[in-house]
Each structure stands twice: as structure tokens, then as C-alpha cells.
Design a protein around this motif. Structure first.
Motif, PDB file in Angstrom:
ATOM      1  N   PHE A  88      40.899  38.819  46.671  1.00  0.00           N
ATOM      2  CA  PHE A  88      39.671  39.367  46.800  1.00  0.00           C
ATOM      3  C   PHE A  88      39.558  40.457  47.651  1.00  0.00           C
ATOM      4  CE2 PHE A  88      36.256  36.312  45.018  1.00  0.00           C
ATOM      5  CZ  PHE A  88      37.284  35.220  44.727  1.00  0.00           C
ATOM      6  N   SER A  89      38.874  41.877  47.309  1.00  0.00           N
ATOM      7  CA  SER A  89      38.844  42.760  48.075  1.00  0.00           C
ATOM      8  C   SER A  89      37.563  43.572  47.793  1.00  0.00           C
ATOM      9  CB  SER A  89      39.783  43.898  48.025  1.00  0.00           C
ATOM     10  OG  SER A  89      39.962  44.250  46.504  1.00  0.00           O
ATOM     11  N   ALA A  90      36.757  44.410  48.653  1.00  0.00           N
ATOM     12  CA  ALA A  90      35.638  44.999  48.542  1.00  0.00           C
ATOM     13  C   ALA A  90      35.905  46.496  49.086  1.00  0.00           C
ATOM     14  CB  ALA A  90      34.823  44.242  49.152  1.00  0.00           C
ATOM     15  N   GLU A  91      35.007  47.226  48.582  1.00  0.00           N
ATOM     16  CA  GLU A  91      35.135  48.777  49.027  1.00  0.00           C
ATOM     17  C   GLU A  91      33.764  49.290  48.865  1.00  0.00           C
ATOM     18  OE1 GLU A  91      37.847  51.170  47.238  1.00  0.00           O
ATOM     19  OE2 GLU A  91      36.854  50.998  45.180  1.00  0.00           O
ATOM     20  N   PHE A  92      33.353  50.300  49.677  1.00  0.00           N
ATOM     21  CA  PHE A  92      32.081  51.069  49.498  1.00  0.00           C
ATOM     22  C   PHE A  92      32.403  52.502  49.631  1.00  0.00           C
ATOM     23  CE2 PHE A  92      27.900  52.114  48.875  1.00  0.00           C
ATOM     24  CZ  PHE A  92      27.247  51.923  50.011  1.00  0.00           C
ATOM     25  N   PRO A  93      32.954  53.213  48.618  1.00  0.00           N
ATOM     26  CA  PRO A  93      33.298  54.549  48.833  1.00  0.00           C
ATOM     27  C   PRO A  93      32.214  55.423  49.297  1.00  0.00           C
ATOM     28  CG  PRO A  93      33.128  53.871  46.605  1.00  0.00           C
ATOM     29  CD  PRO A  93      33.030  52.808  47.435  1.00  0.00           C
ATOM     30  N   LYS A  94      32.418  56.674  49.794  1.00  0.00           N
ATOM     31  CA  LYS A  94      31.421  57.750  50.153  1.00  0.00           C
ATOM     32  C   LYS A  94      30.448  58.110  48.966  1.00  0.00           C
ATOM     33  CE  LYS A  94      31.188  62.322  52.287  1.00  0.00           C
ATOM     34  NZ  LYS A  94      32.117  63.385  52.989  1.00  0.00           N
ATOM     35  N   GLU A  95      31.292  58.213  47.740  1.00  0.00           N
ATOM     36  CA  GLU A  95      30.362  58.359  46.490  1.00  0.00           C
ATOM     37  C   GLU A  95      30.498  57.282  45.593  1.00  0.00           C
ATOM     38  OE1 GLU A  95      29.246  61.941  48.174  1.00  0.00           O
ATOM     39  OE2 GLU A  95      28.637  61.064  46.359  1.00  0.00           O
ATOM     40  N   GLY A  96      29.486  56.943  44.977  1.00  0.00           N
ATOM     41  CA  GLY A  96      29.669  55.744  43.978  1.00  0.00           C
ATOM     42  C   GLY A  96      29.113  54.404  44.496  1.00  0.00           C
ATOM     43  N   PRO A  97      29.318  53.414  43.793  1.00  0.00           N
ATOM     44  CA  PRO A  97      28.673  51.986  43.813  1.00  0.00           C
ATOM     45  C   PRO A  97      29.845  51.338  44.950  1.00  0.00           C
ATOM     46  CG  PRO A  97      29.756  52.079  41.793  1.00  0.00           C
ATOM     47  CD  PRO A  97      29.695  53.553  42.330  1.00  0.00           C
ATOM     48  N   SER A  98      29.379  50.286  45.357  1.00  0.00           N
ATOM     49  CA  SER A  98      30.122  49.122  46.044  1.00  0.00           C
ATOM     50  C   SER A  98      30.941  48.438  44.967  1.00  0.00           C
ATOM     51  CB  SER A  98      29.590  48.350  46.943  1.00  0.00           C
ATOM     52  OG  SER A  98      30.372  47.408  47.719  1.00  0.00           O
ATOM     53  N   ILE A  99      32.255  48.033  45.212  1.00  0.00           N
ATOM     54  CA  ILE A  99      33.098  47.486  44.269  1.00  0.00           C
ATOM     55  C   ILE A  99      33.841  46.015  45.024  1.00  0.00           C
ATOM     56  CG2 ILE A  99      34.985  47.346  42.665  1.00  0.00           C
ATOM     57  CD1 ILE A  99      34.419  50.256  42.154  1.00  0.00           C
ATOM     58  N   LEU A 100      33.345  44.799  44.296  1.00  0.00           N
ATOM     59  CA  LEU A 100      33.800  43.765  44.528  1.00  0.00           C
ATOM     60  C   LEU A 100      35.051  43.360  43.446  1.00  0.00           C
ATOM     61  CD1 LEU A 100      34.112  41.312  46.731  1.00  0.00           C
ATOM     62  CD2 LEU A 100      32.602  39.851  44.874  1.00  0.00           C
ATOM     63  N   ARG A 101      36.404  43.263  44.013  1.00  0.00           N
ATOM     64  CA  ARG A 101      37.419  43.431  43.086  1.00  0.00           C
ATOM     65  C   ARG A 101      38.129  41.623  43.158  1.00  0.00           C
ATOM     66  NH1 ARG A 101      42.960  46.469  43.704  1.00  0.00           N
ATOM     67  NH2 ARG A 101      43.988  46.180  41.708  1.00  0.00           N
ATOM     68  N   ILE A 102      38.318  41.104  42.106  1.00  0.00           N
ATOM     69  CA  ILE A 102      39.000  39.838  42.243  1.00  0.00           C
ATOM     70  C   ILE A 102      40.204  39.750  41.500  1.00  0.00           C
ATOM     71  CG2 ILE A 102      38.574  37.245  42.153  1.00  0.00           C
ATOM     72  CD1 ILE A 102      35.669  37.604  41.943  1.00  0.00           C
ATOM     73  N   GLN A 103      41.276  39.965  41.912  1.00  0.00           N
ATOM     74  CA  GLN A 103      42.607  39.711  41.082  1.00  0.00           C
ATOM     75  C   GLN A 103      43.184  38.384  40.841  1.00  0.00           C
ATOM     76  OE1 GLN A 103      44.569  42.194  44.266  1.00  0.00           O
ATOM     77  NE2 GLN A 103      45.464  43.394  42.613  1.00  0.00           N
ATOM     78  N   GLN A 104      43.566  38.259  39.484  1.00  0.00           N
ATOM     79  CA  GLN A 104      44.236  37.089  39.228  1.00  0.00           C
ATOM     80  C   GLN A 104      43.060  36.068  38.947  1.00  0.00           C
ATOM     81  OE1 GLN A 104      47.714  37.169  41.722  1.00  0.00           O
ATOM     82  NE2 GLN A 104      48.905  37.881  40.132  1.00  0.00           N
ATOM     83  N   VAL A 105      42.302  36.327  38.622  1.00  0.00           N
ATOM     84  CA  VAL A 105      41.033  35.121  38.626  1.00  0.00           C
ATOM     85  C   VAL A 105      41.641  33.801  38.197  1.00  0.00           C
ATOM     86  CG1 VAL A 105      39.132  37.020  38.347  1.00  0.00           C
ATOM     87  CG2 VAL A 105      40.369  35.800  36.389  1.00  0.00           C
ATOM     88  N   VAL A 106      41.026  32.858  38.821  1.00  0.00           N
ATOM     89  CA  VAL A 106      41.098  31.434  38.426  1.00  0.00           C
ATOM     90  C   VAL A 106      39.670  30.880  38.030  1.00  0.00           C
ATOM     91  CG1 VAL A 106      43.305  31.074  40.162  1.00  0.00           C
ATOM     92  CG2 VAL A 106      40.827  30.654  40.918  1.00  0.00           C
ATOM     93  N   ARG A 107      39.711  29.540  37.475  1.00  0.00           N
ATOM     94  CA  ARG A 107      38.482  28.930  36.971  1.00  0.00           C
ATOM     95  C   ARG A 107      37.408  28.862  38.199  1.00  0.00           C
ATOM     96  NH1 ARG A 107      40.903  25.283  32.692  1.00  0.00           N
ATOM     97  NH2 ARG A 107      40.678  26.667  31.075  1.00  0.00           N
ATOM     98  N   GLY A 108      38.157  28.675  39.498  1.00  0.00           N
ATOM     99  CA  GLY A 108      37.037  28.426  40.628  1.00  0.00           C
ATOM    100  C   GLY A 108      36.204  29.495  41.153  1.00  0.00           C
ATOM    101  N   ASP A 109      36.792  30.720  40.357  1.00  0.00           N
ATOM    102  CA  ASP A 109      36.227  31.801  40.768  1.00  0.00           C
ATOM    103  C   ASP A 109      34.715  32.051  39.827  1.00  0.00           C
ATOM    104  OD1 ASP A 109      39.295  33.650  40.898  1.00  0.00           O
ATOM    105  OD2 ASP A 109      38.089  32.774  42.547  1.00  0.00           O
ATOM    106  N   SER A 110      34.612  31.019  39.075  1.00  0.00           N
ATOM    107  CA  SER A 110      33.277  31.179  38.256  1.00  0.00           C
ATOM    108  C   SER A 110      32.182  30.969  38.931  1.00  0.00           C
ATOM    109  CB  SER A 110      33.206  30.155  37.300  1.00  0.00           C
ATOM    110  OG  SER A 110      34.454  30.419  36.256  1.00  0.00           O
TER     111      SER A 110
END
Lengths: 114, 115
Positions: free
Chosen positions: B65-87
């Protein structure tokens, strides 16, 4: 571990009655308290907040806070079927400023019967 | 006066894929919070961001899991290699900078389903 406890319900009240929703919290340092309403499949919607001991009224809603007992409640007067939802209690601590994350209870499901 | 916007509203991923969730705060709001709601569970805090800064990520899983909120644009929550428990439903909330009691307003959420 900071915790917020709510009775999961369901709490069933007849239309026109007063619904009383309760919440306790573990962290004495908590400063502000929020009630959100969440309809099934929807996002939380802010109803009101309170940060001073006593009562705060907003339309049909009254929030009550007792910091000594670490207890906060929400009263809904003249309950309507449209009030049927899950009510979430949320607490925010002191982080040296006004910002900070909310700690939520699991919610109380309210059902208002016509 | 647009509220908090999130997209996509629904996202289906297969195990091992990446999921990217976007959040645009309300106009005038500079603080973004991400929460996760598992089925029949309460909302759990994940991460708190301001523009270009992660303020508190104590609720974020350490891996994938990672998150960012850049100077321009939306905040993004990124989930790599998702598993069923991430549902779960992932909600973004925003608030404005200022004194006094800060109130957080929630977006409609992204419902993630991992197959």
C-alpha cells in the motif's frame, strides 16, 4: 489502543419516537466527537459534532457529551423512516493542532418503523 | 460547490494486479484522509496527507500500500499485488486548514472487489 464502542443494534423505534444512540471512548485525551449517518452502500454523512460538555442541538438532533464518563450520545426526535441507517460515532484526539484522523465505532443500526 | 470526488466508484481486479484509487478533495480543502471499510466492519483510518506530504500513515499496511497527494492532481491510493482480503470500500475524506474543530467530509467511496 484507542477504542470507540457502540451497541451494534439493531435499534428499532416507532415513527415519531425518540431514538437514543450511545457511544463510549477509551482515550481521555479525545477532544472532539462526531456523529455520521451511513445509509447502506453509501458513504458517511456528517450529522454534527460536539467538543464541549453538555448538549448541542441541531434541528431534530441533539448530541450530548460527558467527558468525565467518556460518553457521547445522539438523540433523534420525531424519528422518521428516512432516519433508518447506521449511525457512526467518531472521535478525534489532540495532535498538537486541529487536524488528525478520526477513530470510528462500528456503528449502531437504527430502524424506524412506520 | 462540488463535494469530495472519488473514482472509480467500482473497481474489479484479479489477484496480483494493481489497484489505483483517486480522490479529489472539496474546493478549498488541503487535507486528505483515506479510510477503509471492510464488510460488516467499522471505518479504519489508513493515511493522512497534505499536498506533497504524508502526515500520518500509521494505519497503512506496511507492504503493498502507498499513497500520495501531489502538488497538482488528485490524491492516489495505490495497492500493489492485490489479494482477496483487500476487497473493501475505500473512502476518502477531506478537510480545510484552519483553527477550531475540523470537520471531515467523505467522498462516495471506491468499492474494490478482488477476484
Amino acid at each position: 489502543q484507542k477504542e470507540v464502542e457502540q451497541n451494534s443494534g439493531p435499534l428499532s423505534v416507532p415513527e415519531g419516537a425518540i431514538a437514543s444512540l450511545n457511544c463510549t471512548y477509551s482515550d481521555r485525551g479525545s477532544q472532539s466527537f462526531f456523529w455520521y449517518r451511513q445509509y447502506s452502500g453509501k458513504s458517511p454523512e456528517l450529522i454534527m459534532f460536539i467538543y464541549s460538555n453538555g448538549d448541542k442541538e441541531d434541528g431534530r438532533f441533539t448530541a450530548q457529551l460527558n467527558k468525565a464518563s467518556q460518553y457521547v450520545s445522539l438523540l433523534i426526535r420525531d424519528s422518521q423512516p428516512s432516519d433508518s441507517a447506521t449511525y457512526l460515532c467518531a472521535v478525534k484526539g489532540w495532535y498538537g493542532g486541529s487536524q488528525g484522523n478520526l477513530i470510528f465505532g462500528k456503528g449502531t443500526k437504527l430502524s424506524v418503523k412506520p | 460547490n462540488a463535494g469530495v470526488m472519488q473514482n472509480p466508484r467500482h473497481l474489479v481486479r484479479r489477484r496480483g494486479q494493481e489497484a489505483r484509487l483517486r480522490c479529489s478533495p472539496m474546493k478549498g480543502h488541503s487535507h486528505v484522509y483515506w479510510y477503509r471499510q471492510l464488510p460488516e466492519e467499522g471505518l479504519k483510518f489508513m493515511v493522512y496527507l497534505q499536498k506533497e506530504n504524508i502526515i500520518d500513515e500509521s494505519g497503512m499496511p506496511k507492504e503493498r500500500f502507498s499513497a500520495e497527494f501531489p502538488k497538482e492532481g488528485p490524491s492516489i491510493l495505490r495497492i500493489q499485488q492485490v489479494v482477496r482480503g483487500d476487497s473493501a470500500a475505500y473512502f476518502c475524506a477531506s478537510s480545510r486548514m484552519g483553527l477550531g474543530v475540523e470537520t471531515q467530509y467523505f467522498g462516495p467511496g471506491t468499492r474494490l472487489l478482488v477476484l
